[in-house]
Write a protein that holds these residues in place. Structure first.
Motif, mmCIF file in Angstrom:
data_model
loop_
_atom_site.group_PDB
_atom_site.id
_atom_site.type_symbol
_atom_site.label_atom_id
_atom_site.label_comp_id
_atom_site.label_asym_id
_atom_site.label_seq_id
_atom_site.Cartn_x
_atom_site.Cartn_y
_atom_site.Cartn_z
ATOM 1 N N ILE A 161 2.214 -3.534 2.194
ATOM 2 C CA ILE A 161 2.249 -2.910 0.870
ATOM 3 C C ILE A 161 1.265 -3.598 -0.068
ATOM 4 C CG2 ILE A 161 3.691 -2.317 -1.117
ATOM 5 C CD1 ILE A 161 6.095 -2.308 0.729
ATOM 6 N N ARG A 162 1.266 -4.940 -0.050
ATOM 7 C CA ARG A 162 0.343 -5.678 -0.906
ATOM 8 C C ARG A 162 -1.110 -5.352 -0.553
ATOM 9 N NH1 ARG A 162 0.845 -10.095 -4.057
ATOM 10 N NH2 ARG A 162 2.937 -10.545 -3.276
ATOM 11 N N LYS A 163 -1.394 -5.234 0.744
ATOM 12 C CA LYS A 163 -2.747 -4.916 1.178
ATOM 13 C C LYS A 163 -3.175 -3.541 0.679
ATOM 14 C CE LYS A 163 -5.646 -4.526 5.309
ATOM 15 N NZ LYS A 163 -5.680 -4.580 6.790
ATOM 16 N N HIS A 175 7.446 -1.358 9.545
ATOM 17 C CA HIS A 175 7.035 -2.399 8.602
ATOM 18 C C HIS A 175 7.894 -3.636 8.858
ATOM 19 C CE1 HIS A 175 5.594 -4.507 5.248
ATOM 20 N NE2 HIS A 175 5.351 -3.491 4.434
ATOM 21 N N GLU A 176 7.381 -4.565 9.638
ATOM 22 C CA GLU A 176 8.157 -5.739 10.032
ATOM 23 C C GLU A 176 8.431 -6.683 8.862
ATOM 24 O OE1 GLU A 176 10.222 -8.130 12.942
ATOM 25 O OE2 GLU A 176 9.742 -6.024 12.598
ATOM 26 N N GLY A 228 3.767 -12.710 2.518
ATOM 27 C CA GLY A 228 2.696 -12.245 1.636
ATOM 28 C C GLY A 228 2.911 -10.827 1.164
ATOM 29 N N GLU A 229 4.180 -10.480 0.926
ATOM 30 C CA GLU A 229 4.527 -9.104 0.556
ATOM 31 C C GLU A 229 5.028 -9.035 -0.879
ATOM 32 O OE1 GLU A 229 3.874 -6.100 0.560
ATOM 33 O OE2 GLU A 229 4.268 -5.811 2.701
ATOM 34 N N VAL A 230 4.916 -7.861 -1.482
ATOM 35 C CA VAL A 230 5.390 -7.655 -2.851
ATOM 36 C C VAL A 230 6.896 -7.428 -2.837
ATOM 37 C CG1 VAL A 230 3.191 -6.692 -3.608
ATOM 38 C CG2 VAL A 230 4.973 -5.165 -2.708
ATOM 39 N N ASP A 231 7.527 -7.578 -3.985
ATOM 40 C CA ASP A 231 8.949 -7.308 -4.135
ATOM 41 C C ASP A 231 9.137 -5.792 -4.136
ATOM 42 O OD1 ASP A 231 11.590 -7.102 -4.781
ATOM 43 O OD2 ASP A 231 11.505 -8.381 -6.553
ATOM 44 N N GLU A 268 -3.946 -3.665 -3.033
ATOM 45 C CA GLU A 268 -5.232 -4.309 -3.302
ATOM 46 C C GLU A 268 -6.387 -3.370 -2.993
ATOM 47 O OE1 GLU A 268 -5.176 -7.880 -1.026
ATOM 48 O OE2 GLU A 268 -3.802 -8.933 -2.396
ATOM 49 N N GLU A 269 -6.242 -2.573 -1.918
ATOM 50 C CA GLU A 269 -7.295 -1.624 -1.554
ATOM 51 C C GLU A 269 -7.385 -0.493 -2.578
ATOM 52 O OE1 GLU A 269 -6.269 -0.404 2.360
ATOM 53 O OE2 GLU A 269 -7.131 -2.178 3.335
ATOM 54 N N ILE A 270 -6.224 -0.075 -3.105
ATOM 55 C CA ILE A 270 -6.218 0.992 -4.113
ATOM 56 C C ILE A 270 -6.913 0.527 -5.385
ATOM 57 C CG2 ILE A 270 -4.722 2.342 -5.640
ATOM 58 C CD1 ILE A 270 -2.702 2.437 -3.314
#
Length: 257
Positions: free
Chosen positions: A10-12, A32-33, A58-61, A15-17
């Protein structure tokens, strides 16, 4: 050379958006592990373990405050848990060694189908071959009150009536259902959300409807999908669907309670 920090899916994507120079990528619908690991951590160890898992992955809440509170409030111990556990022991605890280890583990769902009062053959339902149509009613249409539409649908039912609701507390519609089952011999199936079944029971008590009044009526409480962590702790989602099936011919579906 230091190891690069893992970035969650999700964080990735976020960031790409935000990066205008990055070209759109193909949608990823794979498991999504990181989300699974963080959810397990919340179930097993509470908020602190959940936030720690997000940091490690390294994931968002990704959970709202309402969702996180619901998971913690409705967490259940595995069926093999010692029944003599104290309240302190059955509450949020630290993750055991296996909870934050990836193993391509998928949440499970559980449930069973109720037995039918009567089995209808295809020969008894020739209208299954009829052309279907749909009518949409909006709340602003004062001449098409959804409550009246529901009541008219129940009153016209002659064989079978299936009602799925998260909350059922309307005494007038309840009377329509009882009349259909007891006076016209209609087979009625009520599916209600487990967490709200007590409200239905309260209604029955208030209007003094007992078990012997439920002729031809089957009442069953069901839950949403069941998420189970590796540790065995689990929680059930809620049923939000609302629909009525009348005589296998008509279906009413919407948001009305």
């Amino acid at each position: 050379m230091s190891r690069s920090r893992h970035v969650g899916k999700i964080r990735k994507r976020l960031e790409e958006i935000k990066n205008q120079s990055v070209r759109p990528t193909k949608a990823d619908f794979s498991h999504h592990e990181s989300v699974r690991l963080a959810t397990d951590a919340l179930l097993d160890g509470g908020t602190e373990s959940y936030l720690r898992a997000l940091n490690e992955e390294g994931e968002v809440d990704f959970l709202s405050s309402v969702e996180a509170q619901y998971i913690k409030k409705n967490a259940r111990e595995p069926y093999y848990a010692n029944e003599s556990h104290t309240e302190r022991e059955t509450g949020p605890r630290q993750n055991d060694a296996g909870s934050l280890q990836s193993g391509t583990y998928f949440p499970i769902s559980e449930g069973s189908e109720p037995a039918l009062h009567h089995t209808w053959s295809t020969a008894e339902k020739p209208y299954l071959k009829e052309k279907s149509s749909a009518t949409v009613y909006f709340q602003t249409e004062k001449n098409s009150n959804i409550r009246d539409i529901i009541r008219r649908c129940i009153s016209k039912t002659s064989q079978v009536l299936a009602i799925m609701m998260d909350v059922f507390t309307d005494t007038e519609i309840f009377c329509d259902v009882l009349e259909a089952a007891n006076k016209r011999g209609v087979f009625v199936y009520l599916l209600l959300d487990q967490s709200n079944i007590k409200l239905f029971s309260e209604m029955c008590d208030k209007v003094q409807i007992a078990e012997d009044h439920f002729k031809n009526i089957s009442v069953r409480s069901v839950t949403g999908e069941v998420y189970c962590a590796k540790s065995g702790r689990k929680f059930s989602g809620q049923i939000q669907e609302k629909f009525i099936i009348s005589d296998w011919r008509y279906v009413l579906s919407g948001s009305y309670r």
